[in-house]
Design a protein around this motif. Structure first.
Motif, short mmCIF file in Angstrom:
data_model
loop_
_atom_site.label_atom_id
_atom_site.label_comp_id
_atom_site.label_asym_id
_atom_site.label_seq_id
_atom_site.Cartn_x
_atom_site.Cartn_y
_atom_site.Cartn_z
N PHE A 19 31.57 46.41 58.82
CA PHE A 19 31.90 45.85 57.51
C PHE A 19 33.03 44.83 57.62
O PHE A 19 32.94 43.72 57.08
N PHE A 20 34.10 45.19 58.30
CA PHE A 20 35.26 44.31 58.35
C PHE A 20 35.05 43.14 59.31
O PHE A 20 35.89 42.24 59.36
N ARG A 21 33.96 43.14 60.05
CA ARG A 21 33.61 41.97 60.85
C ARG A 21 32.89 40.92 60.02
O ARG A 21 32.66 39.80 60.49
N SER A 22 32.54 41.26 58.80
CA SER A 22 31.82 40.34 57.91
C SER A 22 32.82 39.63 56.99
O SER A 22 33.44 40.28 56.15
N PRO A 23 33.01 38.32 57.13
CA PRO A 23 33.93 37.61 56.22
C PRO A 23 33.53 37.74 54.75
O PRO A 23 34.39 37.89 53.88
N ALA A 24 32.21 37.67 54.50
CA ALA A 24 31.75 37.80 53.11
C ALA A 24 32.08 39.18 52.55
O ALA A 24 32.47 39.31 51.38
N GLY A 25 31.95 40.22 53.38
CA GLY A 25 32.28 41.56 52.91
C GLY A 25 33.75 41.72 52.61
O GLY A 25 34.13 42.35 51.61
N VAL A 26 34.61 41.12 53.43
CA VAL A 26 36.06 41.20 53.19
C VAL A 26 36.42 40.47 51.90
O VAL A 26 37.23 40.94 51.10
N ILE A 27 35.80 39.30 51.69
CA ILE A 27 36.06 38.55 50.46
C ILE A 27 35.59 39.35 49.24
O ILE A 27 36.27 39.44 48.22
N GLY A 28 34.39 39.94 49.35
CA GLY A 28 33.89 40.75 48.24
C GLY A 28 34.77 41.93 47.96
O GLY A 28 35.03 42.27 46.79
N LEU A 29 35.26 42.60 49.01
CA LEU A 29 36.16 43.74 48.82
C LEU A 29 37.45 43.29 48.15
O LEU A 29 37.97 43.97 47.25
N ALA A 30 37.98 42.13 48.57
CA ALA A 30 39.22 41.63 47.98
C ALA A 30 39.04 41.31 46.49
O ALA A 30 39.90 41.65 45.66
N LEU A 31 37.92 40.68 46.15
CA LEU A 31 37.67 40.37 44.74
C LEU A 31 37.49 41.64 43.92
O LEU A 31 37.96 41.73 42.77
N THR A 32 36.81 42.62 44.49
CA THR A 32 36.61 43.88 43.79
C THR A 32 37.92 44.61 43.56
O THR A 32 38.20 45.10 42.45
N VAL A 33 38.75 44.68 44.60
CA VAL A 33 40.05 45.34 44.47
C VAL A 33 40.92 44.60 43.46
O VAL A 33 41.63 45.21 42.65
N LEU A 34 40.88 43.27 43.50
CA LEU A 34 41.67 42.48 42.54
C LEU A 34 41.24 42.76 41.11
O LEU A 34 42.09 42.90 40.21
N ALA A 35 39.93 42.86 40.87
CA ALA A 35 39.45 43.15 39.52
C ALA A 35 39.87 44.54 39.06
O ALA A 35 40.31 44.73 37.91
N VAL A 36 39.79 45.52 39.95
CA VAL A 36 40.18 46.89 39.60
C VAL A 36 41.68 46.96 39.32
O VAL A 36 42.12 47.60 38.34
N LEU A 37 42.48 46.31 40.16
CA LEU A 37 43.93 46.32 39.93
C LEU A 37 44.29 45.61 38.63
O LEU A 37 45.20 46.03 37.92
N SER A 38 43.59 44.51 38.31
CA SER A 38 43.85 43.81 37.05
C SER A 38 43.58 44.72 35.86
O SER A 38 44.32 44.71 34.87
N ALA A 39 42.50 45.52 35.95
CA ALA A 39 42.18 46.43 34.85
C ALA A 39 43.20 47.55 34.75
O ALA A 39 43.64 47.91 33.65
N LEU A 40 43.62 48.10 35.88
CA LEU A 40 44.56 49.21 35.86
C LEU A 40 45.96 48.77 35.45
O LEU A 40 46.68 49.51 34.76
N LEU A 41 46.35 47.57 35.86
CA LEU A 41 47.72 47.09 35.62
C LEU A 41 47.78 46.06 34.50
O LEU A 41 48.73 45.28 34.44
N ALA A 42 46.78 46.05 33.62
CA ALA A 42 46.73 45.05 32.55
C ALA A 42 48.00 44.99 31.71
O ALA A 42 48.50 43.90 31.43
#
Length: 289
Positions: free
Chosen positions: A21-44
């Motif tokens: 998974f972490f060898r895939s640049p697209a997967g890392v970008i997707g994980l980063a965007l997902t984590v960013l969205a979740v953190l934005s919701a939690l820390l709104a």
């Protein structure tokens, strides 16, 4: 001096999947965007610079600036604050609806794939009926009967996604049902419930996890579409679809009102899709990279 043979290092499936998974640049970008969205919701409450529903007539229809980074809407409400709080609604609806559809559809799909026979026939024919309707159209029909609102919207999306989950879980269980370790456990006296819960489902989790990530993205799109039509969470709640609808009359003069929530939807859905695609490749045992 005789060389001592060294046994090859065998990686655990989880470690192997993480490495792929972490060898895939697209997967890392997707994980980063997902984590960013979740953190934005939690820390709104900490991230939003303004109250998302506060009316500020003096600031209405302002463009992006240092004071309002994404501008303001028709009522002077800060768009950045509304986009951040909107992530709470979108992610909550998608998470709860996908969880409910997985619970119901997954149970029926697992029973159909394990027991086969008339159980499989009955479950699959019912799912065929639901799959005959597009998911959004089915949700619109349910909301026309139930009415709008957060919980009705969540229930409608959950019902629309139950049949696809039943199909995916059934197929995953069928691939694992007749594995040698399952038949060996059955020969040792394990009950059907134990076989299904302890042996079949854990080893069929890969396709189900991938389906969950993709359905989360579809649920966000469905929530936005239904909110755009006025069938979702009602104003002044900052739902992304409703924000796009509010800015539609001003696309020529003040396009940022619709662009801001539209970009948020695009980035979050892109994140879930990239994450799901990379997870699918990482969990595929045929990829021996």
């Amino acid at each position: 001096m005789t060389a001592v043979p060294v046994a090859p290092v065998v990686q655990s499936p989880a470690r192997r999947a993480a490495r792929l998974f972490f060898r895939s640049p697209a997967g890392v970008i997707g994980l980063a965007l997902t984590v960013l969205a979740v953190l934005s919701a939690l820390l709104a409450p900490l991230l939003a610079p303004y109250d998302p529903v506060a009316y500020l007539p003096a600031d209405r229809m302002q463009g992006p600036s240092l004071r309002h980074l994404l501008g303001t809407d028709l009522y002077g409400r800060d768009l950045l604050s509304r986009v951040i709080y909107g992530s709470r609604i979108s992610l909550s609806v998608s998470a709860i609806s996908v969880g409910l559809s997985l619970l119901v559809g997954g149970c029926f799909g697992a029973l159909a794939g394990y027991f086969l026979g008339w159980v499989d026939t009955l479950v699959m024919r019912v799912t065929d009926v639901f799959l005959a309707f597009p998911a959004v159209l089915l949700a619109i029909a349910l909301l026309a009967f139930l009415g709008g609102g957060f919980w009705n919207l969540t229930l409608a999306i959950a019902v629309a996604f139950t049949a696809p989950f039943a199909r995916v879980v059934r197929a995953a269980v069928l691939r694992t049902r007749h594995a040698m370790f399952v038949e060996a456990s059955g020969a040792l006296g394990a009950t059907d419930a134990r076989l299904l819960w302890r042996h079949v489902l854990p080893n069929a989790a890969g396709p189900i996890l991938v389906e969950i990530t993709l359905r989360l993205a579809y649920a966000i799109l469905a929530e936005a579409a239904l909110s755009f039509l006025g069938l979702g969470t009602q104003p002044p709640a900052p739902a992304w679809g409703q924000m796009i609808a509010d800015g539609r009359p001003f696309l020529e003069t003040n396009p940022w009102i619709s662009i801001a929530p539209g970009l948020a939807i695009m980035l979050v859905v892109l994140g879930f899709n990239l994450f799901g695609d990379a997870l699918r490749d990482a969990l595929d045992p045929r990829l021996g990279r």
